[in-house]
Structures are given as structure tokens and as C-alpha cells.
Design a protein around this motif. Structure first.
Motif, short mmCIF file in Angstrom:
data_model
loop_
_atom_site.label_atom_id
_atom_site.label_comp_id
_atom_site.label_asym_id
_atom_site.label_seq_id
_atom_site.Cartn_x
_atom_site.Cartn_y
_atom_site.Cartn_z
N ALA A 1 0.84 -1.21 0.00
CA ALA A 1 0.00 0.00 0.00
C ALA A 1 0.87 1.25 0.00
O ALA A 1 0.57 2.23 -0.70
N LEU A 2 1.95 1.22 0.77
CA LEU A 2 2.90 2.35 0.77
C LEU A 2 3.52 2.53 -0.60
O LEU A 2 3.67 3.65 -1.09
N MET A 3 3.89 1.42 -1.23
CA MET A 3 4.46 1.48 -2.58
C MET A 3 3.47 2.12 -3.56
O MET A 3 3.84 2.98 -4.37
N ALA A 4 2.21 1.71 -3.47
CA ALA A 4 1.18 2.24 -4.37
C ALA A 4 1.02 3.74 -4.17
O ALA A 4 0.86 4.50 -5.14
N ALA A 5 1.04 4.19 -2.91
CA ALA A 5 0.89 5.62 -2.62
C ALA A 5 2.07 6.41 -3.15
O ALA A 5 1.91 7.53 -3.66
N LYS A 6 3.26 5.85 -3.04
CA LYS A 6 4.45 6.52 -3.58
C LYS A 6 4.34 6.64 -5.10
O LYS A 6 4.65 7.69 -5.67
N MET A 7 3.88 5.58 -5.74
CA MET A 7 3.71 5.62 -7.19
C MET A 7 2.68 6.67 -7.59
O MET A 7 2.88 7.42 -8.55
N ALA A 8 1.57 6.74 -6.84
CA ALA A 8 0.54 7.73 -7.14
C ALA A 8 1.08 9.15 -6.99
O ALA A 8 0.83 10.03 -7.82
N ALA A 9 1.88 9.37 -5.95
CA ALA A 9 2.46 10.69 -5.71
C ALA A 9 3.44 11.08 -6.82
O ALA A 9 3.62 12.27 -7.11
N GLU A 10 4.04 10.08 -7.44
CA GLU A 10 5.02 10.33 -8.51
C GLU A 10 4.36 10.39 -9.89
O GLU A 10 5.05 10.55 -10.90
N GLY A 11 3.03 10.23 -9.93
CA GLY A 11 2.31 10.43 -11.17
C GLY A 11 1.92 9.19 -11.94
O GLY A 11 1.43 9.29 -13.08
N ALA A 12 2.12 8.00 -11.37
CA ALA A 12 1.74 6.77 -12.07
C ALA A 12 0.22 6.70 -12.24
O ALA A 12 -0.54 7.19 -11.39
N ASP A 13 -0.24 6.08 -13.32
CA ASP A 13 -1.68 5.94 -13.52
C ASP A 13 -2.20 4.71 -12.78
O ASP A 13 -1.43 3.88 -12.29
N ALA A 14 -3.53 4.58 -12.70
CA ALA A 14 -4.14 3.50 -11.92
C ALA A 14 -3.76 2.12 -12.46
O ALA A 14 -3.48 1.20 -11.68
N GLU A 15 -3.74 1.96 -13.76
CA GLU A 15 -3.42 0.66 -14.36
C GLU A 15 -2.02 0.20 -13.96
O GLU A 15 -1.80 -0.97 -13.61
N THR A 16 -1.06 1.12 -13.99
CA THR A 16 0.32 0.78 -13.63
C THR A 16 0.42 0.42 -12.15
O THR A 16 1.10 -0.54 -11.77
N ILE A 17 -0.28 1.19 -11.31
CA ILE A 17 -0.26 0.92 -9.87
C ILE A 17 -0.88 -0.44 -9.57
O ILE A 17 -0.33 -1.23 -8.78
#
Length: 294
Positions: free
Chosen positions: A136-152
Motif C-alpha cells: 500500500a505504501l508502494m502504491a501511494a508513492k507511485m501515485a504521488a510520482e504520477g503513475a496511472d491507476a493501471e500501472t499501480i
């Protein structure tokens, strides 16, 4: 809020993520309630500390009980987060095979998405404590860095599928009362002074070995881990424990002796997992693929 961060990551308190971790990337944590002697609690640390919870669990004759997050509670929580300006929510839930909360969340997410209130994805955490907390922390970091939902979502599936945890409990009675182990396992363990070595497979607790006696517990535990899955060459090791710091330190020392110097995250288990596992729990967890969450 920037245009890059319209995705909000949500998880629940079964992942044992502390407030500092959640705050770093703005993770929303929906609390799972637990009841002690007729009083309902929601957040460890505000109403009583984890130390106080386990002290009370050892002392009280009547064990605590947890309650599932209801569809109404999910709808209220999701609506509040969407009201903050997010258009996409990704919720990582406690194991779907161990709880009906995943299905509750799926039902609400589907209804809200169909009503055009926002995109809501519900992901089965497949396990407990930091086995879904770190992803979950990894996903939040990815979201903060601009990753889209599919990639996350793709990275989450990879991380959660590669999560491993092995643990010992001091008293199997709590797992028995919660329906997490069968009566035969409990009877044999009590009669023969045996400690079952437990793991999570397909979202459920299973026994993978047994230890006789109390000497060199963690050496014996890690011997079984190495036979079962292997310990070296894994990623993102963590130790979760029911506020038994001395035992966690012993386990850490034994792990480092085998894999060499590496970072090991240490987290106290909260009341939700503690209700079912009981006091005196110590677990070693790790992943088959690297989880970039720092």
C-alpha cells in the motif's frame, strides 16, 4: 492538490501501518473496530495504546472481538475521500478469504462507480499486517510520482502475490476462537508442548511446521522458513510483533546472522490482528520482488 495526484490510496487498520507511514504519502486508513468488554474502539493509540491492548488481552477472561467494516461505512468513507478532490480510489483490503470486508467494499465500489461518483478499485490484500501494508505504501508513492491507476494495480498484484510471512504465537486459543485454526491442531499443540509454525497461503492461516519446546525458537523457525521458501535473496524484510520487543530483537539477530546486514522494518501488531492472533506473536515477513516504498 496537484494534477498528478488525483489517485488516493486507501487501506484498513488490519495492515498495521502507523500514522507516520500513512502521512508520508497521504494514505487514508479506514478503521476496523474492535470491542472489549462491551466498549467499541476504532483507532489504536488514541483510545488505548497497543501495549495497553495486549496487557488487557492477557488479563481479561473474555477476549476482544472485531467487527467487519459495513457497506454503509465504506460508502461514507469513500465519499469523504472523493469529496477532497480525488477522482480515483484504490483500496487495498485485508485478506478476502479471511473476511467479508473485501466483498462489502467491492459492492460499494461498483455501485458508486456506476453512479458516476468516481472510479474505485478494490484490491485483495491476500494477507495480514505489513504483507499488504508495505505494498500500500508502494502504491501511494507511485501515485504521488504520477503513475496511472493501471500501472499501480499491476505493481500491486505483483507485490501482493509475492508476499510471505511466517510466525509463532504464544497461545493458539485466540486463533481457535476466531476460526483460524482447527481444534485438532490446538489439542496436539497443548498436549505435546508443540509450537506450530504458521504462514498465510491463499489468504488463510496454515500450519507449515512445528517446533517442540521453547529453546532456540527463532533458529528453528527460520530453519523451517528456509526449507519452505528460502530466506536469502528476498526483499523488504519486516518483523511484526505484539509489543514483545525483546523477542523481536532476538528474531532480528537470527535473521541478520543468516542474510547479512540489511534493513528490516519493525512494526507492532495492532488490535485487529492481535485480537485473532493473541499476545506474544512474532513474525518474519518478506517479498519475492522488491517493494519500492521509501
Amino acid at each position: 492538490m496537484s494534477e498528478m495526484s488525483k489517485i488516493r490510496i486507501i487501506t484498513d487498520s488490519g495492515c498495521d501501518m502507523n500514522a507516520e507511514m500513512a502521512k508520508k504519502y497521504g494514505i487514508s486508513i479506514i478503521p476496523i473496530s474492535y470491542t472489549f468488554d462491551g466498549v467499541t474502539y476504532y483507532e489504536c493509540g488514541k483510545e488505548q495504546t497497543c501495549e495497553q491492548f495486549f496487557e488487557r488481552e492477557r488479563r481479561e477472561k473474555e477476549p476482544p472481538k472485531t467487527a467487519q467494516i459495513t457497506p454503509i461505512q465504506y460508502e461514507e468513507f469513500f465519499s469523504a475521500v472523493l469529496g477532497e478532490g480525488y477522482d480515483t480510489l484504490i483500496y487495498i483490503s485485508i485478506s478476502a478469504n479471511a473476511s467479508g470486508m473485501y466483498q462489502n467494499a467491492c459492492m460499494v465500489a461498483r455501485e458508486m462507480s456506476e453512479e458516476g461518483k468516481g472510479k474505485i478499485y478494490v484490491v485483495d490484500g491476500k494477507s495480514f499486517t505489513m504483507s499488504y501494508g508495505l505494498p500500500a505504501l508502494m502504491a501511494a508513492k507511485m501515485a504521488a510520482e504520477g503513475a496511472d491507476a493501471e500501472t499501480i494495480l499491476k505493481k500491486l498484484d505483483e507485490a501482493l502475490s509475492g508476499a510471505n510471512v511466517y510466525f509463532l504465537v504464544g497461545d493458539l486459543t485466540h486463533l481457535k476462537k476466531g476460526g483460524r485454526i482447527n481444534t485438532a491442531t490446538l489439542l496436539v499443540a497443548n498436549m505435546l508442548d508443540i509450537r506450530p509454525v504458521l504462514t498465510v497461503k491463499n489468504g488463510l492461516i496454515e500450519q507449515v511446521g512445528k517446533i517442540r519446546g521453547e529453546k532456540k525458537l527463532f533458529k528453528k523457525l527460520l530453519d523451517i522458513v528456509e526449507d519452505e521458501h528460502g530466506l536469502k535473496g528476498r526483499y523488504n524484510y519486516y518483523i511484526a510483533h505484539s509489543c514483545v520487543s525483546s523477542k523481536a530483537a532476538e528474531l532480528r539477530e537470527e535473521v541478520l546472522a543468516r542474510i547479512g546486514d540489511t534493513d528490516i522494518e519493525e512494526v507492532p501488531i495492532g488490535p485487529i490482528i492481535g485480537t485473532h492472533a493473541g499476545p506474544d506473536v512474532c513474525a518474519i515477513g518478506f517479498f519475492d520482488t522488491e517493494i519500492n516504498y521509501k
